[in-house]
Design a protein around this motif. Structure first.
Motif, PDB file in Angstrom:
ATOM      1  N   TRP A  44      -0.399   7.956 -17.310  1.00  0.00           N
ATOM      2  CA  TRP A  44      -0.094   6.692 -16.648  1.00  0.00           C
ATOM      3  C   TRP A  44      -0.018   5.590 -17.690  1.00  0.00           C
ATOM      4  O   TRP A  44      -0.493   5.741 -18.821  1.00  0.00           O
ATOM      5  CB  TRP A  44      -1.134   6.364 -15.572  1.00  0.00           C
ATOM      6  CG  TRP A  44      -2.500   6.071 -16.113  1.00  0.00           C
ATOM      7  CD1 TRP A  44      -3.469   6.977 -16.413  1.00  0.00           C
ATOM      8  CD2 TRP A  44      -3.038   4.798 -16.453  1.00  0.00           C
ATOM      9  NE1 TRP A  44      -4.577   6.345 -16.911  1.00  0.00           N
ATOM     10  CE2 TRP A  44      -4.345   5.003 -16.940  1.00  0.00           C
ATOM     11  CE3 TRP A  44      -2.552   3.496 -16.397  1.00  0.00           C
ATOM     12  CZ2 TRP A  44      -5.160   3.953 -17.361  1.00  0.00           C
ATOM     13  CZ3 TRP A  44      -3.358   2.456 -16.813  1.00  0.00           C
ATOM     14  CH2 TRP A  44      -4.649   2.688 -17.288  1.00  0.00           C
ATOM     15  N   ARG A  45       0.625   4.479 -17.299  1.00  0.00           N
ATOM     16  CA  ARG A  45       0.708   3.295 -18.165  1.00  0.00           C
ATOM     17  C   ARG A  45       0.773   2.053 -17.285  1.00  0.00           C
ATOM     18  O   ARG A  45       1.107   2.126 -16.100  1.00  0.00           O
ATOM     19  CB  ARG A  45       1.934   3.361 -19.072  1.00  0.00           C
ATOM     20  CG  ARG A  45       3.254   3.216 -18.342  1.00  0.00           C
ATOM     21  CD  ARG A  45       4.437   3.315 -19.283  1.00  0.00           C
ATOM     22  NE  ARG A  45       5.692   3.151 -18.553  1.00  0.00           N
ATOM     23  CZ  ARG A  45       6.891   3.348 -19.078  1.00  0.00           C
ATOM     24  NH1 ARG A  45       7.004   3.718 -20.338  1.00  0.00           N
ATOM     25  NH2 ARG A  45       7.979   3.165 -18.356  1.00  0.00           N
ATOM     26  N   ARG A  84       0.805   0.148 -12.062  1.00  0.00           N
ATOM     27  CA  ARG A  84       0.784   1.308 -12.954  1.00  0.00           C
ATOM     28  C   ARG A  84       1.977   2.203 -12.665  1.00  0.00           C
ATOM     29  O   ARG A  84       2.472   2.245 -11.544  1.00  0.00           O
ATOM     30  CB  ARG A  84      -0.498   2.120 -12.753  1.00  0.00           C
ATOM     31  CG  ARG A  84      -1.731   1.408 -13.207  1.00  0.00           C
ATOM     32  CD  ARG A  84      -2.953   2.248 -12.982  1.00  0.00           C
ATOM     33  NE  ARG A  84      -4.133   1.524 -13.451  1.00  0.00           N
ATOM     34  CZ  ARG A  84      -5.342   1.995 -13.399  1.00  0.00           C
ATOM     35  NH1 ARG A  84      -5.571   3.198 -12.897  1.00  0.00           N
ATOM     36  NH2 ARG A  84      -6.362   1.291 -13.843  1.00  0.00           N
ATOM     37  N   GLU A  85       2.383   2.927 -13.690  1.00  0.00           N
ATOM     38  CA  GLU A  85       3.422   3.932 -13.550  1.00  0.00           C
ATOM     39  C   GLU A  85       2.843   5.283 -13.972  1.00  0.00           C
ATOM     40  O   GLU A  85       1.925   5.338 -14.791  1.00  0.00           O
ATOM     41  CB  GLU A  85       4.632   3.613 -14.431  1.00  0.00           C
ATOM     42  CG  GLU A  85       5.429   2.420 -13.981  1.00  0.00           C
ATOM     43  CD  GLU A  85       6.630   2.171 -14.854  1.00  0.00           C
ATOM     44  OE1 GLU A  85       7.651   1.721 -14.323  1.00  0.00           O
ATOM     45  OE2 GLU A  85       6.549   2.408 -16.088  1.00  0.00           O
ATOM     46  N   VAL A  86       3.405   6.351 -13.421  1.00  0.00           N
ATOM     47  CA  VAL A  86       2.975   7.715 -13.690  1.00  0.00           C
ATOM     48  C   VAL A  86       4.158   8.475 -14.302  1.00  0.00           C
ATOM     49  O   VAL A  86       5.283   8.360 -13.814  1.00  0.00           O
ATOM     50  CB  VAL A  86       2.523   8.404 -12.383  1.00  0.00           C
ATOM     51  CG1 VAL A  86       2.257   9.877 -12.605  1.00  0.00           C
ATOM     52  CG2 VAL A  86       1.288   7.717 -11.822  1.00  0.00           C
ATOM     53  N   ALA A 136      -7.074  11.915 -16.139  1.00  0.00           N
ATOM     54  CA  ALA A 136      -6.202  10.760 -16.348  1.00  0.00           C
ATOM     55  C   ALA A 136      -5.970  10.583 -17.849  1.00  0.00           C
ATOM     56  O   ALA A 136      -6.891  10.757 -18.646  1.00  0.00           O
ATOM     57  CB  ALA A 136      -6.823   9.502 -15.761  1.00  0.00           C
ATOM     58  N   GLU A 190      -4.276   7.668 -20.253  1.00  0.00           N
ATOM     59  CA  GLU A 190      -3.568   6.396 -20.431  1.00  0.00           C
ATOM     60  C   GLU A 190      -2.669   6.526 -21.652  1.00  0.00           C
ATOM     61  O   GLU A 190      -3.139   6.739 -22.769  1.00  0.00           O
ATOM     62  CB  GLU A 190      -4.541   5.235 -20.610  1.00  0.00           C
ATOM     63  CG  GLU A 190      -3.814   3.916 -20.727  1.00  0.00           C
ATOM     64  CD  GLU A 190      -4.729   2.714 -20.859  1.00  0.00           C
ATOM     65  OE1 GLU A 190      -4.210   1.588 -20.862  1.00  0.00           O
ATOM     66  OE2 GLU A 190      -5.960   2.902 -20.974  1.00  0.00           O
ATOM     67  N   TRP A 216       9.313   8.127 -15.748  1.00  0.00           N
ATOM     68  CA  TRP A 216       8.231   7.277 -15.262  1.00  0.00           C
ATOM     69  C   TRP A 216       8.554   6.854 -13.836  1.00  0.00           C
ATOM     70  O   TRP A 216       9.675   6.470 -13.532  1.00  0.00           O
ATOM     71  CB  TRP A 216       8.068   6.048 -16.149  1.00  0.00           C
ATOM     72  CG  TRP A 216       7.484   6.369 -17.484  1.00  0.00           C
ATOM     73  CD1 TRP A 216       8.154   6.574 -18.653  1.00  0.00           C
ATOM     74  CD2 TRP A 216       6.096   6.546 -17.790  1.00  0.00           C
ATOM     75  NE1 TRP A 216       7.275   6.860 -19.668  1.00  0.00           N
ATOM     76  CE2 TRP A 216       6.000   6.849 -19.171  1.00  0.00           C
ATOM     77  CE3 TRP A 216       4.929   6.471 -17.035  1.00  0.00           C
ATOM     78  CZ2 TRP A 216       4.777   7.076 -19.791  1.00  0.00           C
ATOM     79  CZ3 TRP A 216       3.709   6.698 -17.665  1.00  0.00           C
ATOM     80  CH2 TRP A 216       3.645   6.997 -19.029  1.00  0.00           C
ATOM     81  N   VAL A 247       3.521   4.509  -8.761  1.00  0.00           N
ATOM     82  CA  VAL A 247       2.526   5.424  -8.196  1.00  0.00           C
ATOM     83  C   VAL A 247       3.006   5.994  -6.855  1.00  0.00           C
ATOM     84  O   VAL A 247       2.971   7.209  -6.660  1.00  0.00           O
ATOM     85  CB  VAL A 247       1.138   4.745  -8.092  1.00  0.00           C
ATOM     86  CG1 VAL A 247       0.169   5.587  -7.284  1.00  0.00           C
ATOM     87  CG2 VAL A 247       0.586   4.467  -9.490  1.00  0.00           C
ATOM     88  N   ILE A 249      -2.706  11.317  -7.338  1.00  0.00           N
ATOM     89  CA  ILE A 249      -1.819  10.277  -7.888  1.00  0.00           C
ATOM     90  C   ILE A 249      -2.033   8.966  -7.167  1.00  0.00           C
ATOM     91  O   ILE A 249      -2.110   7.900  -7.798  1.00  0.00           O
ATOM     92  CB  ILE A 249      -0.348  10.736  -7.815  1.00  0.00           C
ATOM     93  CG1 ILE A 249      -0.107  11.897  -8.792  1.00  0.00           C
ATOM     94  CG2 ILE A 249       0.599   9.569  -8.108  1.00  0.00           C
ATOM     95  CD1 ILE A 249       1.249  12.570  -8.661  1.00  0.00           C
ATOM     96  N   LEU A 269      -4.542   6.240  -8.263  1.00  0.00           N
ATOM     97  CA  LEU A 269      -4.289   5.363  -9.423  1.00  0.00           C
ATOM     98  C   LEU A 269      -3.899   3.946  -9.003  1.00  0.00           C
ATOM     99  O   LEU A 269      -3.908   3.054  -9.836  1.00  0.00           O
ATOM    100  CB  LEU A 269      -3.191   5.938 -10.307  1.00  0.00           C
ATOM    101  CG  LEU A 269      -3.559   7.169 -11.122  1.00  0.00           C
ATOM    102  CD1 LEU A 269      -2.360   7.637 -11.924  1.00  0.00           C
ATOM    103  CD2 LEU A 269      -4.726   6.893 -12.055  1.00  0.00           C
TER     104      LEU A 269
END
Length: 137
Positions: A15-16, A22-24, A94, A96, A114, A117, A133, A136
């Motif tokens: 994730w970021r 946040r994106e996965v 997780a 990061e 990407w 979530v 997921i 998050l």
């Protein structure tokens, strides 16, 4: 006929931060092309979290901070080379994302994308992974 024993795997949920959300990162599986997370069998000499981080590097070229404890687990059936299906229980850690390496072992074998979530949760097939997921957010 005897059922095969459930085998353990370890996975990274990359994730970021993207603005306030946040994106996965999801990757395509090599055989079916469906959306999955980087995962693999235990690696001798590595902890489960370190194994998950190694899989994120090998399958997606990612480096980053991995959680020390799993954030969840899910089950799925891994199709083996001989056509049989191996039941697996996957511990998810997780990760990061801190860096995207320019080269990695499985580069070109998978598609990386990407997702937000909610989009990532909808894109994967396994109900338990969808729930992991969604945590998050």
């Amino acid at each position: 006929m005897k059922k095969p024993a459930i085998r353990k795997q370890y996975a990274a949920l990359p994730w970021r931060h993207s603005g306030a959300s946040r994106e996965v990162l999801l990757i395509s599986s090599r055989d079916t092309g469906r959306w999955v997370i980087p995962k693999g069998w235990p690696i001798k000499g590595l902890s489960p979290a370190e194994t998950a981080a190694r899989e994120a590097y090998e399958e997606a070229g990612l480096g980053g901070q991995v959680s020390k404890k799993p954030i969840g687990e899910f089950e799925y059936g891994k199709r083996l080379g001989n056509g049989s299906v191996q039941p697996c229980r996957v511990e998810v850690f997780a990760l990061e994302q801190m860096v995207q390496h320019p080269d990695w072992p499985e580069q070109g074998q998978r598609t990386l994308q990407w997702f937000s979530v909610p989009e990532a949760a909808e894109a994967v097939d396994e109900p338990e992974l969808k729930d992991i997921i969604r945590k998050l957010e």
